[in-house]
Design a protein around this motif. Sequence first.
Motif, PDB file in Angstrom:
ATOM      1  N   GLU A  52      61.936 -34.927  12.389  1.00 42.55           N
ATOM      2  CA  GLU A  52      61.753 -35.581  11.091  1.00 42.55           C
ATOM      3  C   GLU A  52      60.291 -35.950  10.899  1.00 42.55           C
ATOM      4  OE1 GLU A  52      64.640 -38.491   9.260  1.00 42.55           O
ATOM      5  OE2 GLU A  52      62.986 -39.877   9.710  1.00 42.55           O
ATOM      6  N   GLY A  53      59.750 -35.601   9.748  1.00 42.89           N
ATOM      7  CA  GLY A  53      58.361 -35.926   9.447  1.00 42.89           C
ATOM      8  C   GLY A  53      57.997 -35.424   8.069  1.00 42.89           C
ATOM      9  N   VAL A  54      56.919 -35.974   7.512  1.00 42.70           N
ATOM     10  CA  VAL A  54      56.474 -35.555   6.188  1.00 42.70           C
ATOM     11  C   VAL A  54      55.962 -34.115   6.256  1.00 42.70           C
ATOM     12  CG1 VAL A  54      55.941 -37.908   5.499  1.00 42.70           C
ATOM     13  CG2 VAL A  54      54.172 -36.517   6.571  1.00 42.70           C
ATOM     14  N   PRO A  55      55.860 -33.436   5.115  1.00 41.42           N
ATOM     15  CA  PRO A  55      55.412 -32.031   5.128  1.00 41.42           C
ATOM     16  C   PRO A  55      54.002 -31.871   5.684  1.00 41.42           C
ATOM     17  CG  PRO A  55      56.426 -32.591   3.024  1.00 41.42           C
ATOM     18  CD  PRO A  55      56.279 -33.878   3.777  1.00 41.42           C
ATOM     19  N   GLY A  56      53.766 -30.725   6.323  1.00 41.08           N
ATOM     20  CA  GLY A  56      52.427 -30.374   6.768  1.00 41.08           C
ATOM     21  C   GLY A  56      52.057 -30.834   8.155  1.00 41.08           C
ATOM     22  N   LEU A  57      53.014 -31.381   8.920  1.00 44.49           N
ATOM     23  CA  LEU A  57      52.696 -31.895  10.258  1.00 44.49           C
ATOM     24  C   LEU A  57      52.961 -30.883  11.365  1.00 44.49           C
ATOM     25  CD1 LEU A  57      53.922 -35.615  10.077  1.00 44.49           C
ATOM     26  CD2 LEU A  57      51.687 -34.633   9.536  1.00 44.49           C
ATOM     27  N   GLY A  58      53.344 -29.665  11.003  1.00 47.09           N
ATOM     28  CA  GLY A  58      53.498 -28.617  12.009  1.00 47.09           C
ATOM     29  C   GLY A  58      54.868 -28.520  12.632  1.00 47.09           C
ATOM     30  N   LYS A  59      55.899 -29.068  11.982  1.00 51.47           N
ATOM     31  CA  LYS A  59      57.246 -29.006  12.550  1.00 51.47           C
ATOM     32  C   LYS A  59      57.728 -27.561  12.653  1.00 51.47           C
ATOM     33  CE  LYS A  59      59.046 -31.608   9.338  1.00 51.47           C
ATOM     34  NZ  LYS A  59      57.820 -31.832   8.535  1.00 51.47           N
ATOM     35  N   THR A  60      57.563 -26.815  11.560  1.00 51.20           N
ATOM     36  CA  THR A  60      57.975 -25.416  11.569  1.00 51.20           C
ATOM     37  C   THR A  60      57.144 -24.602  12.551  1.00 51.20           C
ATOM     38  OG1 THR A  60      58.677 -25.587   9.254  1.00 51.20           O
ATOM     39  CG2 THR A  60      58.305 -23.370  10.129  1.00 51.20           C
ATOM     40  N   MET A  61      55.849 -24.868  12.595  1.00 55.05           N
ATOM     41  CA  MET A  61      54.959 -24.156  13.524  1.00 55.05           C
ATOM     42  C   MET A  61      55.363 -24.420  14.974  1.00 55.05           C
ATOM     43  SD  MET A  61      52.477 -22.121  14.037  1.00 55.05           S
ATOM     44  CE  MET A  61      51.634 -21.999  12.460  1.00 55.05           C
ATOM     45  N   LEU A  62      55.783 -25.644  15.277  1.00 55.64           N
ATOM     46  CA  LEU A  62      56.222 -25.966  16.636  1.00 55.64           C
ATOM     47  C   LEU A  62      57.410 -25.102  17.034  1.00 55.64           C
ATOM     48  CD1 LEU A  62      56.451 -27.640  19.242  1.00 55.64           C
ATOM     49  CD2 LEU A  62      57.706 -29.372  17.936  1.00 55.64           C
ATOM     50  N   VAL A  63      58.374 -24.961  16.136  1.00 58.67           N
ATOM     51  CA  VAL A  63      59.571 -24.182  16.457  1.00 58.67           C
ATOM     52  C   VAL A  63      59.215 -22.704  16.618  1.00 58.67           C
ATOM     53  CG1 VAL A  63      61.886 -23.569  15.698  1.00 58.67           C
ATOM     54  CG2 VAL A  63      60.994 -25.848  15.214  1.00 58.67           C
ATOM     55  N   ARG A  64      58.374 -22.180  15.737  1.00 55.07           N
ATOM     56  CA  ARG A  64      57.954 -20.785  15.857  1.00 55.07           C
ATOM     57  C   ARG A  64      57.215 -20.545  17.176  1.00 55.07           C
ATOM     58  NH1 ARG A  64      58.026 -17.355  11.657  1.00 55.07           N
ATOM     59  NH2 ARG A  64      58.546 -18.120   9.575  1.00 55.07           N
ATOM     60  N   THR A  65      56.343 -21.460  17.525  1.00 53.66           N
ATOM     61  CA  THR A  65      55.568 -21.324  18.753  1.00 53.66           C
ATOM     62  C   THR A  65      56.470 -21.388  19.976  1.00 53.66           C
ATOM     63  OG1 THR A  65      53.699 -22.394  17.649  1.00 53.66           O
ATOM     64  CG2 THR A  65      53.617 -22.263  20.047  1.00 53.66           C
ATOM     65  N   LEU A  66      57.451 -22.266  19.939  1.00 50.87           N
ATOM     66  CA  LEU A  66      58.412 -22.377  21.039  1.00 50.87           C
ATOM     67  C   LEU A  66      59.153 -21.062  21.240  1.00 50.87           C
ATOM     68  CD1 LEU A  66      59.906 -24.209  23.078  1.00 50.87           C
ATOM     69  CD2 LEU A  66      61.497 -24.768  21.252  1.00 50.87           C
ATOM     70  N   ALA A  67      59.591 -20.458  20.143  1.00 49.75           N
ATOM     71  CA  ALA A  67      60.294 -19.175  20.245  1.00 49.75           C
ATOM     72  C   ALA A  67      59.379 -18.095  20.808  1.00 49.75           C
ATOM     73  CB  ALA A  67      60.819 -18.770  18.870  1.00 49.75           C
ATOM     74  N   ASP A  68      58.110 -18.101  20.405  1.00 48.41           N
ATOM     75  CA  ASP A  68      57.154 -17.119  20.937  1.00 48.41           C
ATOM     76  C   ASP A  68      56.977 -17.295  22.443  1.00 48.41           C
ATOM     77  OD1 ASP A  68      56.719 -16.046  18.444  1.00 48.41           O
ATOM     78  OD2 ASP A  68      54.917 -17.222  18.037  1.00 48.41           O
ATOM     79  N   ALA A  69      56.853 -18.559  22.900  1.00 43.18           N
ATOM     80  CA  ALA A  69      56.597 -18.825  24.312  1.00 43.18           C
ATOM     81  C   ALA A  69      57.821 -18.572  25.181  1.00 43.18           C
ATOM     82  CB  ALA A  69      56.121 -20.272  24.494  1.00 43.18           C
ATOM     83  N   ALA A 158      66.184 -28.230  13.807  1.00 44.94           N
ATOM     84  CA  ALA A 158      66.218 -28.521  12.374  1.00 44.94           C
ATOM     85  C   ALA A 158      65.088 -29.463  11.995  1.00 44.94           C
ATOM     86  CB  ALA A 158      67.567 -29.141  12.001  1.00 44.94           C
ATOM     87  N   THR A 159      64.573 -29.281  10.780  1.00 44.16           N
ATOM     88  CA  THR A 159      63.551 -30.185  10.267  1.00 44.16           C
ATOM     89  C   THR A 159      64.076 -30.860   9.010  1.00 44.16           C
ATOM     90  OG1 THR A 159      62.452 -28.603   8.783  1.00 44.16           O
ATOM     91  CG2 THR A 159      61.774 -28.591  11.096  1.00 44.16           C
ATOM     92  N   GLN A 160      63.582 -32.066   8.767  1.00 41.85           N
ATOM     93  CA  GLN A 160      63.896 -32.728   7.514  1.00 41.85           C
ATOM     94  C   GLN A 160      62.745 -33.637   7.111  1.00 41.85           C
ATOM     95  OE1 GLN A 160      67.565 -34.936   7.895  1.00 41.85           O
ATOM     96  NE2 GLN A 160      66.595 -36.685   8.878  1.00 41.85           N
ATOM     97  N   ASN A 161      62.606 -33.812   5.811  1.00 46.02           N
ATOM     98  CA  ASN A 161      61.560 -34.635   5.221  1.00 46.02           C
ATOM     99  C   ASN A 161      62.149 -36.002   4.878  1.00 46.02           C
ATOM    100  OD1 ASN A 161      59.614 -35.830   3.644  1.00 46.02           O
ATOM    101  ND2 ASN A 161      59.580 -34.242   2.073  1.00 46.02           N
ATOM    102  N   PRO A 162      61.602 -37.099   5.439  1.00 47.43           N
ATOM    103  CA  PRO A 162      62.197 -38.417   5.195  1.00 47.43           C
ATOM    104  C   PRO A 162      61.861 -39.009   3.839  1.00 47.43           C
ATOM    105  CG  PRO A 162      60.241 -38.649   6.551  1.00 47.43           C
ATOM    106  CD  PRO A 162      60.442 -37.164   6.343  1.00 47.43           C
ATOM    107  N   LEU A 163      60.902 -38.409   3.121  1.00 48.34           N
ATOM    108  CA  LEU A 163      60.436 -39.011   1.873  1.00 48.34           C
ATOM    109  C   LEU A 163      61.154 -38.472   0.647  1.00 48.34           C
ATOM    110  CD1 LEU A 163      56.571 -39.036   2.496  1.00 48.34           C
ATOM    111  CD2 LEU A 163      58.229 -40.853   2.919  1.00 48.34           C
ATOM    112  N   GLU A 164      61.370 -37.178   0.599  1.00 44.03           N
ATOM    113  CA  GLU A 164      61.931 -36.558  -0.593  1.00 44.03           C
ATOM    114  C   GLU A 164      63.438 -36.738  -0.622  1.00 44.03           C
ATOM    115  OE1 GLU A 164      61.731 -32.281  -2.928  1.00 44.03           O
ATOM    116  OE2 GLU A 164      60.904 -32.491  -0.924  1.00 44.03           O
TER     117      GLU A 164
END
Length: 330
Positions: A52-69, A158-164
């Motif tokens: 959980e975090g606001v947009p742009g903090l790299g949540k999606t990038m973290l998951v993609r990077t994990l899958a790559d590694a 899973a990711t989610q935005n706490p603000l919107e």
Amino acid sequence: MSTTAETQQLCDQFRSDFTKLRDEIGKVIVGNEDIIRGTLICLIGGGHVLLEGVPGLGKTMLVRTLADALHLKFNRVQFTPDLMPADLLGTNVVLETPDKQKKFEFQQGPIFTNVLLADEINRATPKTQSALLEAMQEHTVTIAGQTYKLPEPFFVLATQNPLEMEGTYPLPEAQLDRFFSKLIVKFPDLSELETILDRTTEARTPRAEPVLVGERILAMSQLARQIPIADDVRRYGISLILATHPDHHAAPDVTRRYVRYGSSPRGAQALILAAKILAILDGRYHVARDDIKAVALNVLRHRIILNFEGQAEGVQTDTVVQGILKSVAG
């Protein structure tokens, strides 16, 4: 589990592989060491992660990077209000055979993968969210009475935005309970922002290379489960879980005042498994109370349902968990 030379060697290799994976992810992801560590603990524990975090903090990038590694198959699904269960799970389609006969054939959906990124999961309708329940718990998908096994290992991140809040559907309690941990992604500090800009505004963008295979993650999970835990330490973990229930005699004031429902037994399972993994990472062959305390926030924050008073006063579930940790002897 006796601390034989073989056991020590296995645990040393566990720490080495964990560090190798963490460092590879760190080549791409700046900061967020606690988030990376918490995510890896969940994966080794065989669980799913809610970021959980606001947009742009790299949540999606973290998951993609994990899958790559991890050298695992990776699929990303953008959850939207019009996403249907069939878009996620797959569906039976009608095909024509060479002899002009009609037959049904199952076309797999994106859930048939090792790592599923459920991006903005709270933007999908409850009907679509519920399609994940069987997959997350049983690692199977049932379509038209036929059950299909998912590939192993299988993780939902899973990711989610706490603000919107407009156009979102809060995850139901049964769905939240299937996540091993809920991790809060915080905004980077000055030095981390500088590093992010250095990496993302230059000609070359770093990318993680595969360092572990899925079978190794499964083996690490089995090793973690063999770490012993003393009865009194296990009872301490159980006491923490019971203290989240307002109707239990041992519940502290903060629970009785602000909590409607406490953690399920899945919370206790996650608490013990995460503590066992921490023990190995710390070079020990037994679980300590401090291990349980260290993972309590991540494991319990999404399993506590506040009552009306708690919601009205804006109480955070983290505050409740911290109050429980102070009140339970240990």
